[in-house]
Design a protein around this motif. Structure first.
Motif, mmCIF file in Angstrom:
data_model
loop_
_atom_site.group_PDB
_atom_site.id
_atom_site.type_symbol
_atom_site.label_atom_id
_atom_site.label_comp_id
_atom_site.label_asym_id
_atom_site.label_seq_id
_atom_site.Cartn_x
_atom_site.Cartn_y
_atom_site.Cartn_z
ATOM 1 N N ARG A 174 0.821 -1.215 0.000
ATOM 2 C CA ARG A 174 0.000 0.000 0.000
ATOM 3 C C ARG A 174 0.852 1.260 0.000
ATOM 4 N N CYS A 175 1.982 1.204 0.690
ATOM 5 C CA CYS A 175 2.852 2.380 0.735
ATOM 6 C C CYS A 175 3.638 2.549 -0.560
ATOM 7 N N GLY A 176 3.608 1.538 -1.420
ATOM 8 C CA GLY A 176 4.309 1.623 -2.698
ATOM 9 C C GLY A 176 5.785 1.343 -2.611
ATOM 10 N N ARG A 177 6.256 0.954 -1.452
ATOM 11 C CA ARG A 177 7.689 0.766 -1.266
ATOM 12 C C ARG A 177 8.150 -0.615 -1.717
ATOM 13 N N THR A 178 7.316 -1.634 -1.528
ATOM 14 C CA THR A 178 7.713 -3.013 -1.769
ATOM 15 C C THR A 178 6.977 -3.603 -2.966
ATOM 16 N N LEU A 179 7.710 -4.295 -3.810
ATOM 17 C CA LEU A 179 7.139 -5.030 -4.939
ATOM 18 C C LEU A 179 7.430 -6.505 -4.730
ATOM 19 N N GLU A 180 6.378 -7.326 -4.740
ATOM 20 C CA GLU A 180 6.524 -8.777 -4.628
ATOM 21 C C GLU A 180 6.024 -9.425 -5.902
ATOM 22 N N MET A 181 6.697 -10.480 -6.308
ATOM 23 C CA MET A 181 6.304 -11.183 -7.521
ATOM 24 C C MET A 181 6.670 -12.651 -7.419
ATOM 25 N N VAL A 182 5.769 -13.497 -7.934
ATOM 26 C CA VAL A 182 6.038 -14.925 -8.065
ATOM 27 C C VAL A 182 5.875 -15.287 -9.531
ATOM 28 N N LEU A 183 6.891 -15.912 -10.103
ATOM 29 C CA LEU A 183 6.799 -16.475 -11.455
ATOM 30 C C LEU A 183 6.789 -17.984 -11.290
ATOM 31 N N ALA A 184 5.732 -18.626 -11.790
ATOM 32 C CA ALA A 184 5.555 -20.063 -11.587
ATOM 33 C C ALA A 184 5.443 -20.787 -12.916
ATOM 34 N N VAL A 237 9.562 -19.064 -8.489
ATOM 35 C CA VAL A 237 10.571 -18.182 -7.907
ATOM 36 C C VAL A 237 9.850 -16.961 -7.350
ATOM 37 N N HIS A 238 10.219 -16.577 -6.137
ATOM 38 C CA HIS A 238 9.587 -15.459 -5.446
ATOM 39 C C HIS A 238 10.605 -14.340 -5.269
ATOM 40 N N VAL A 239 10.218 -13.140 -5.668
ATOM 41 C CA VAL A 239 11.085 -11.967 -5.545
ATOM 42 C C VAL A 239 10.391 -10.933 -4.673
ATOM 43 N N CYS A 240 11.105 -10.418 -3.711
ATOM 44 C CA CYS A 240 10.616 -9.310 -2.880
ATOM 45 C C CYS A 240 11.629 -8.177 -2.975
ATOM 46 N N LEU A 241 11.180 -7.030 -3.495
ATOM 47 C CA LEU A 241 12.078 -5.910 -3.771
ATOM 48 C C LEU A 241 11.663 -4.680 -2.985
ATOM 49 N N ASP A 242 12.597 -4.134 -2.233
ATOM 50 C CA ASP A 242 12.398 -2.858 -1.552
ATOM 51 C C ASP A 242 12.867 -1.759 -2.502
ATOM 52 N N MET A 243 11.941 -1.021 -3.085
ATOM 53 C CA MET A 243 12.292 -0.048 -4.122
ATOM 54 C C MET A 243 12.853 1.246 -3.559
ATOM 55 N N THR A 249 15.245 -9.910 -2.156
ATOM 56 C CA THR A 249 15.421 -11.290 -1.731
ATOM 57 C C THR A 249 14.762 -12.193 -2.769
ATOM 58 N N VAL A 250 15.378 -13.321 -3.029
ATOM 59 C CA VAL A 250 14.883 -14.262 -4.033
ATOM 60 C C VAL A 250 14.837 -15.647 -3.421
ATOM 61 N N ALA A 299 19.870 -4.890 -12.903
ATOM 62 C CA ALA A 299 18.636 -5.539 -13.358
ATOM 63 C C ALA A 299 18.525 -6.912 -12.729
ATOM 64 N N LEU A 300 17.286 -7.405 -12.630
ATOM 65 C CA LEU A 300 17.019 -8.740 -12.111
ATOM 66 C C LEU A 300 16.111 -9.446 -13.108
ATOM 67 N N LEU A 301 16.555 -10.628 -13.575
ATOM 68 C CA LEU A 301 15.831 -11.385 -14.587
ATOM 69 C C LEU A 301 15.379 -12.721 -14.007
ATOM 70 N N ILE A 302 14.071 -13.003 -14.117
ATOM 71 C CA ILE A 302 13.536 -14.314 -13.762
ATOM 72 C C ILE A 302 12.813 -14.864 -14.984
ATOM 73 N N TYR A 303 12.771 -16.180 -15.115
ATOM 74 C CA TYR A 303 12.306 -16.791 -16.355
ATOM 75 C C TYR A 303 11.911 -18.236 -16.074
ATOM 76 N N THR A 304 11.243 -18.865 -17.017
ATOM 77 C CA THR A 304 10.887 -20.277 -16.884
ATOM 78 C C THR A 304 11.808 -21.124 -17.755
ATOM 79 N N ASP A 305 11.740 -22.430 -17.572
ATOM 80 C CA ASP A 305 12.718 -23.289 -18.241
ATOM 81 C C ASP A 305 12.542 -23.351 -19.752
ATOM 82 N N GLY A 306 11.377 -22.923 -20.268
ATOM 83 C CA GLY A 306 11.200 -22.895 -21.713
ATOM 84 C C GLY A 306 12.154 -21.942 -22.407
ATOM 85 N N ILE A 307 12.703 -20.991 -21.663
ATOM 86 C CA ILE A 307 13.659 -20.035 -22.239
ATOM 87 C C ILE A 307 15.008 -20.705 -22.492
ATOM 88 N N ILE A 308 15.404 -21.604 -21.600
ATOM 89 C CA ILE A 308 16.777 -22.125 -21.655
ATOM 90 C C ILE A 308 16.849 -23.615 -21.966
#
Length: 361
Positions: A174-184, A237-243, A249-250, A299-308
């Protein structure tokens, strides 16, 4: 899809699908129109049998099959079959001439009966599936980020299927400071993987942003373990970013390692110090985190196994190709990199492919 099992390392098309495909006309008015058309065609055939063949009944039969509930299909098909029986009994043509119509009706009825058993009318069911697909895409939409931060995602499905096992879920505090993302990445392809992806995305969407970051993957793992996914598994993979500070953290659940670009040394490095098992394999599994800091230009790159991953080449070759593409884009800017990786992914059209990139000016 491959996964990192406990102790060993063992196309989402980018297009907007229109979910509203159901015609405005439905219910009793539609049935009346179809019946009227059917009666008109049979009357015309009775008057001019050579000019109006009975196969002209296929279009109204197809309409009632696709747009009406099964009880309306019975009414229209019953009328048509009765008229065909009348024609066969009162003419010298025999049944053979009517076989194309009867076979077509049989196939259409099988489709209508199948949809009815699954509780979805034809176009109404299509709209429901389109809505679910759209909701899954929206769960991963990247919100507007603070000045200096950017993020892009790109997906492609195997063989152009509408559904895929690759998805991401994104949450911003809500404060806009943290971005969380899960790529599954759910095992399998197409609609089979898509239904399980929807279930898992809903579970992850319920915990990401509302629980501590270190609990997201363990809770997703417990959900799959309780749900009893005998037909497959999932990596994430779970990413939590303090902007405000750039600290990130990954955590990985059997997923290919996240890649960090360090602008200071101009190199990409894998955040693969610690990884847990794929989701659903071990009850109570732990998912340690790796930490890094995104400075300006990083930069931080996350991807699925179809890429590699490719059957013809090993994973190291795929990672080398991916990092080569990434290094080539550094001087031009990171925008567009994930789309390039997805289009050129090593798995090609044979597997789902997804990538997400976060970078800082």
């Amino acid at each position: 899809m491959s996964a990192i099992l406990p102790s060993r390392f063992p196309s989402w098309a980018e297009r907007r699908w229109l979910p509203r495909t159901l015609p405005v006309l439905e219910g009793l008015p539609l049935l009346v129109i179809v019946l009227t058309t059917t009666i008109a065609i049979t009357s015309a055939h009775h008057a001019w049998p050579l000019s109006v063949p009975l196969v002209a009944l296929i279009p109204p039969c197809l309409v009632v099959t696709m747009l009406c509930p099964i009880r309306d299909v019975w009414i229209v098909f019953g009328f048509v079959v009765a008229y065909v029986a009348y024609v066969v009994l009162t003419s010298s043509d025999g049944l053979g001439r009517q076989l194309p119509l009867l076979v077509s009706m049989g196939l259409m009825y099988a489709l209508a009966a199948s949809r009815s058993r699954h509780g979805a009318a034809a176009f109404a069911g299509n709209r429901m599936l389109g809505d679910l697909r759209t909701r899954l895409l929206k769960m991963g939409e990247i919100p507007t980020l603070p000045t200096g931060w950017h993020a892009e995602r790109s997906f492609a499905t195997a063989h152009g299927n509408a559904f895929a096992g690759d998805f991401n879920v994104t949450s911003r505090s809500r404060c806009g400071r943290t971005l969380e993302m899960v790529l599954a990445d759910v095992s399998g392809k197409g609609q089979e993987a898509g239904t399980r992806a929807l279930v898992l995305a809903g579970a992850i969407g319920g915990v990401i942003g509302s629980s501590e970051p270190e609990h997201v993957l363990p809770m997703a793992n417990d959900f799959l373990e309780r749900d009893g996914w005998d037909e497959g598994f999932a990596t994430a993979v779970h990413v939590c970013l303090d902007m405000s500070t750039g600290e990130a953290t990954v955590s990985s659940a059997g997923h290919p390692p996240a890649m960090h670009y360090d602008a200071g040394c101009g190199r990409w490095s894998a955040l693969d110090e610690v990884r847990g098992p794929a989701l659903g394999f071990i009850a109570g599994a732990a998912y340690p985190t790796a930490s890094t800091v995104l400075h300006r230009g990083d930069a931080l790159l996350i991807y699925t196994d179809g890429i590699i991953e490719s059957r013809a080449r090993d994973l190291d070759d795929g990672i080398d190709w991916m990092l080569g593409e990434a290094e080539a884009r550094v001087s031009q800017g990171f925008s567009g990199l994930v789309k390039r990786l997805v289009v050129g992914g090593r798995a090609g059209d044979g597997d789902d492919r997804a990538a997400v990139l976060i970078w800082r000016d």
